[in-house]
Design a protein around this motif. Structure first.
Motif, PDB file in Angstrom:
ATOM      1  N   THR A  84       0.840  -1.192   0.000  1.00 16.87           N
ATOM      2  CA  THR A  84       0.000   0.000   0.000  1.00 16.87           C
ATOM      3  C   THR A  84       0.879   1.247   0.000  1.00 16.87           C
ATOM      4  N   LYS A  85       0.640   2.104  -0.959  1.00 15.93           N
ATOM      5  CA  LYS A  85       1.450   3.315  -1.081  1.00 15.93           C
ATOM      6  C   LYS A  85       0.655   4.588  -0.798  1.00 15.93           C
ATOM      7  N   ASP A  86      -0.650   4.564  -0.982  1.00 16.79           N
ATOM      8  CA  ASP A  86      -1.450   5.785  -0.884  1.00 16.79           C
ATOM      9  C   ASP A  86      -2.153   5.963   0.456  1.00 16.79           C
ATOM     10  N   GLN A  87      -2.075   4.975   1.350  1.00 17.59           N
ATOM     11  CA  GLN A  87      -2.724   5.098   2.645  1.00 17.59           C
ATOM     12  C   GLN A  87      -1.788   4.620   3.756  1.00 17.59           C
ATOM     13  N   GLN A  88      -1.954   5.250   4.917  1.00 15.19           N
ATOM     14  CA  GLN A  88      -1.277   4.835   6.138  1.00 15.19           C
ATOM     15  C   GLN A  88      -2.300   4.902   7.262  1.00 15.19           C
ATOM     16  N   ILE A  89      -2.109   4.091   8.306  1.00 17.93           N
ATOM     17  CA  ILE A  89      -3.028   4.161   9.443  1.00 17.93           C
ATOM     18  C   ILE A  89      -2.249   4.413  10.736  1.00 17.93           C
ATOM     19  N   LEU A  90      -2.927   5.073  11.657  1.00 17.21           N
ATOM     20  CA  LEU A  90      -2.431   5.311  13.006  1.00 17.21           C
ATOM     21  C   LEU A  90      -3.548   5.000  13.984  1.00 17.21           C
ATOM     22  N   PRO A  91      -3.195   4.571  15.189  1.00 21.72           N
ATOM     23  CA  PRO A  91      -4.245   4.344  16.184  1.00 21.72           C
ATOM     24  C   PRO A  91      -4.969   5.640  16.510  1.00 21.72           C
ATOM     25  N   SER A  92      -6.214   5.516  16.863  1.00 19.37           N
ATOM     26  CA  SER A  92      -7.040   6.653  17.221  1.00 19.37           C
ATOM     27  C   SER A  92      -7.911   6.227  18.397  1.00 19.37           C
ATOM     28  N   THR A  93      -8.658   7.145  18.915  1.00 17.69           N
ATOM     29  CA  THR A  93      -9.598   6.798  19.981  1.00 17.69           C
ATOM     30  C   THR A  93     -11.005   7.059  19.470  1.00 17.69           C
ATOM     31  N   PRO A  94     -11.975   6.279  19.957  1.00 20.55           N
ATOM     32  CA  PRO A  94     -13.353   6.472  19.479  1.00 20.55           C
ATOM     33  C   PRO A  94     -13.853   7.903  19.684  1.00 20.55           C
ATOM     34  N   ASP A  95     -13.411   8.568  20.756  1.00 18.61           N
ATOM     35  CA  ASP A  95     -13.895   9.925  21.010  1.00 18.61           C
ATOM     36  C   ASP A  95     -13.243  10.956  20.098  1.00 18.61           C
ATOM     37  N   SER A  96     -12.212  10.548  19.329  1.00 25.01           N
ATOM     38  CA  SER A  96     -11.598  11.505  18.401  1.00 25.01           C
ATOM     39  C   SER A  96     -12.191  11.397  16.999  1.00 25.01           C
ATOM     40  N   LEU A  97     -13.200  10.538  16.837  1.00 29.54           N
ATOM     41  CA  LEU A  97     -13.853  10.430  15.538  1.00 29.54           C
ATOM     42  C   LEU A  97     -14.469  11.763  15.165  1.00 29.54           C
ATOM     43  N   ASP A  98     -14.206  12.187  13.950  1.00 32.77           N
ATOM     44  CA  ASP A  98     -14.731  13.461  13.467  1.00 32.77           C
ATOM     45  C   ASP A  98     -16.058  13.230  12.748  1.00 32.77           C
ATOM     46  N   LEU A  99     -16.926  12.453  13.387  1.00 34.30           N
ATOM     47  CA  LEU A  99     -18.220  12.103  12.793  1.00 34.30           C
ATOM     48  C   LEU A  99     -19.316  12.280  13.822  1.00 34.30           C
ATOM     49  N   ASP A 100     -20.457  12.727  13.360  1.00 36.62           N
ATOM     50  CA  ASP A 100     -21.638  12.793  14.193  1.00 36.62           C
ATOM     51  C   ASP A 100     -22.591  11.714  13.687  1.00 36.62           C
ATOM     52  N   LYS A 101     -22.905  10.752  14.526  1.00 38.30           N
ATOM     53  CA  LYS A 101     -23.719   9.605  14.113  1.00 38.30           C
ATOM     54  C   LYS A 101     -25.028  10.043  13.452  1.00 38.30           C
ATOM     55  N   ASP A 102     -25.738  10.986  14.072  1.00 42.11           N
ATOM     56  CA  ASP A 102     -27.039  11.404  13.537  1.00 42.11           C
ATOM     57  C   ASP A 102     -26.914  12.023  12.139  1.00 42.11           C
ATOM     58  N   SER A 103     -25.873  12.844  11.928  1.00 39.17           N
ATOM     59  CA  SER A 103     -25.735  13.477  10.611  1.00 39.17           C
ATOM     60  C   SER A 103     -25.322  12.461   9.552  1.00 39.17           C
ATOM     61  N   VAL A 104     -24.531  11.455   9.927  1.00 43.06           N
ATOM     62  CA  VAL A 104     -24.155  10.404   8.967  1.00 43.06           C
ATOM     63  C   VAL A 104     -25.380   9.573   8.595  1.00 43.06           C
ATOM     64  N   VAL A 105     -26.173   9.187   9.590  1.00 41.28           N
ATOM     65  CA  VAL A 105     -27.384   8.411   9.324  1.00 41.28           C
ATOM     66  C   VAL A 105     -28.350   9.219   8.467  1.00 41.28           C
ATOM     67  N   GLU A 106     -28.501  10.512   8.754  1.00 44.38           N
ATOM     68  CA  GLU A 106     -29.385  11.367   7.964  1.00 44.38           C
ATOM     69  C   GLU A 106     -28.904  11.460   6.512  1.00 44.38           C
ATOM     70  N   ALA A 107     -27.600  11.618   6.321  1.00 50.21           N
ATOM     71  CA  ALA A 107     -27.053  11.697   4.958  1.00 50.21           C
ATOM     72  C   ALA A 107     -27.274  10.384   4.214  1.00 50.21           C
ATOM     73  N   MET A 108     -27.092   9.261   4.897  1.00 51.80           N
ATOM     74  CA  MET A 108     -27.329   7.962   4.255  1.00 51.80           C
ATOM     75  C   MET A 108     -28.812   7.773   3.941  1.00 51.80           C
ATOM     76  N   ASP A 109     -29.691   8.189   4.852  1.00 51.03           N
ATOM     77  CA  ASP A 109     -31.135   8.111   4.584  1.00 51.03           C
ATOM     78  C   ASP A 109     -31.510   8.965   3.376  1.00 51.03           C
ATOM     79  N   ASN A 110     -30.927  10.152   3.262  1.00 46.69           N
ATOM     80  CA  ASN A 110     -31.193  11.006   2.101  1.00 46.69           C
ATOM     81  C   ASN A 110     -30.726  10.342   0.815  1.00 46.69           C
TER      82      ASN A 110
END
Length: 146
Positions: A84-110
């Motif tokens: 793999t040349k175009d991606q790398q991963i690092l550990p993260s914590t669940p609270d550092s997710l830059d996502l809001d569950k409700d807005s993701v679900v709403e976008a998927m529903d749309n």
């Protein structure tokens, strides 16, 4: 030599930082940050490890990456291995997710609603075609035999 004092699990070590290696430990379900290096852009996305595959030639970590736009949301599966040349991963914590569950679900529903409308439109066009296609040829056959 650049030596540095580090504490690991309550024990102090002096480490030569010029030769030190970082070792990350991951398990299925861990949150990660994914660095994506595209042709003209580098960006960081949130992801979750969904599997480890110990292939003999190419052990691979599979990651679900969350792609969130202003009105869209998607999940993309990527594979990370030694090639793999175009991606790398690092550990993260669940609270550092830059996502809001409700807005993701709403976008998927749309997105589901939008695709459902497209599917309904295509079905209507197909039904219209089936209904009127035969009538076109029925008229053509009648005029040929007269």
């Amino acid at each position: 030599m650049a030596k540095e004092q580090v504490e690991i699990n309550g024990i102090h070590f002096e480490v030569d930082m010029s030769t030190a290696k970082r070792i990350d430990t991951f398990k299925v379900g861990d949150s990660v940050k994914v660095l994506n290096k595209d042709y003209s852009d580098t960006h960081i996305q949130d992801g979750t490890i969904i599997g480890f595959y110990n292939f003999k030639e190419l052990p691979t970590i599979q990651v679900a990456v969350f792609e969130k736009g202003f009105t869209t949301a998607d999940i993309k599966i990527i594979n990370i291995n030694k090639d793999t040349k175009d991606q790398q991963i690092l550990p993260s914590t669940p609270d550092s997710l830059d996502l809001d569950k409700d807005s993701v679900v709403e976008a998927m529903d749309n997105s589901i609603t939008e695709k459902q409308h497209g599917l309904d439109s295509l079905r209507n066009k197909r039904d219209w075609f089936i209904k009127y296609y035969g009538k076109y040829f029925e008229k053509a056959e009648v005029t040929e035999h007269d």
